[in-house]
Design a protein around this motif. Structure first.
Motif, PDB file in Angstrom:
ATOM      1  N   LYS A 297       7.634  13.774  -3.329  1.00 26.61           N
ATOM      2  CA  LYS A 297       8.375  13.918  -4.595  1.00 26.61           C
ATOM      3  C   LYS A 297       7.422  13.857  -5.783  1.00 26.61           C
ATOM      4  O   LYS A 297       7.517  14.659  -6.721  1.00 26.61           O
ATOM      5  CB  LYS A 297       9.449  12.828  -4.696  1.00 26.61           C
TER       6      LYS A 297
ATOM      7  N   SER B 116      16.440  15.425   1.450  1.00 23.82           N
ATOM      8  CA  SER B 116      17.201  14.473   0.626  1.00 23.82           C
ATOM      9  C   SER B 116      18.699  14.671   0.823  1.00 23.82           C
ATOM     10  O   SER B 116      19.447  13.699   0.966  1.00 23.82           O
ATOM     11  CB  SER B 116      16.854  14.652  -0.854  1.00 23.82           C
TER      12      SER B 116
ATOM     13  N   ASN C 148      19.700  13.315   3.997  1.00 25.26           N
ATOM     14  CA  ASN C 148      19.301  11.915   4.121  1.00 25.26           C
ATOM     15  C   ASN C 148      18.344  11.719   5.303  1.00 25.26           C
ATOM     16  O   ASN C 148      18.459  10.765   6.068  1.00 25.26           O
ATOM     17  CB  ASN C 148      20.525  11.003   4.242  1.00 25.26           C
TER      18      ASN C 148
END
Length: 100
Positions: A35, A74, A77
């Motif tokens: 990220k 994301s 998850n």
């Protein structure tokens, strides 16, 4: 493709490009998350002023693959595998662009 070595780069852009290389190195040595890599590269890319638009577009294409891998993981998850072939190929292409 237009190479960086064929462009007349400002000192400012040379510093931003060096920061891009450093960011890739930090990620590769597990000192940065995916990220953070994505965010840093995006910010640095948008700061470039004298770099050819074709080069920027190609860099963005490879950067965007990283963004997509992160977004999908994301959303699901799921953890992100740093050895994912899509990530590794994008990193390879980003480094190539920065070296040429």
């Amino acid at each position: 493709m237009i190479l960086l070595s064929d462009m007349k780069l400002s000192e400012y852009d040379q510093r931003q490009l060096a920061l891009m290389e450093e960011t890739l190195s930090l990620y590769s040595s597990d000192k940065m998350t995916l990220k953070k890599l994505i965010d840093n590269l995006e910010g640095l890319l948008f700061c470039l002023q004298s770099v050819d638009i074709e080069w920027k577009n190609e860099f963005h294409e490879h950067w965007f693959v990283l963004e997509q891998v992160y977004a999908v993981a994301s959303f699901r998850n799921e953890s992100i595998d740093p050895d994912d072939p899509d990530i590794q190929e994008s990193l390879k292409q980003l480094r190539r662009l920065l070296k040429d």
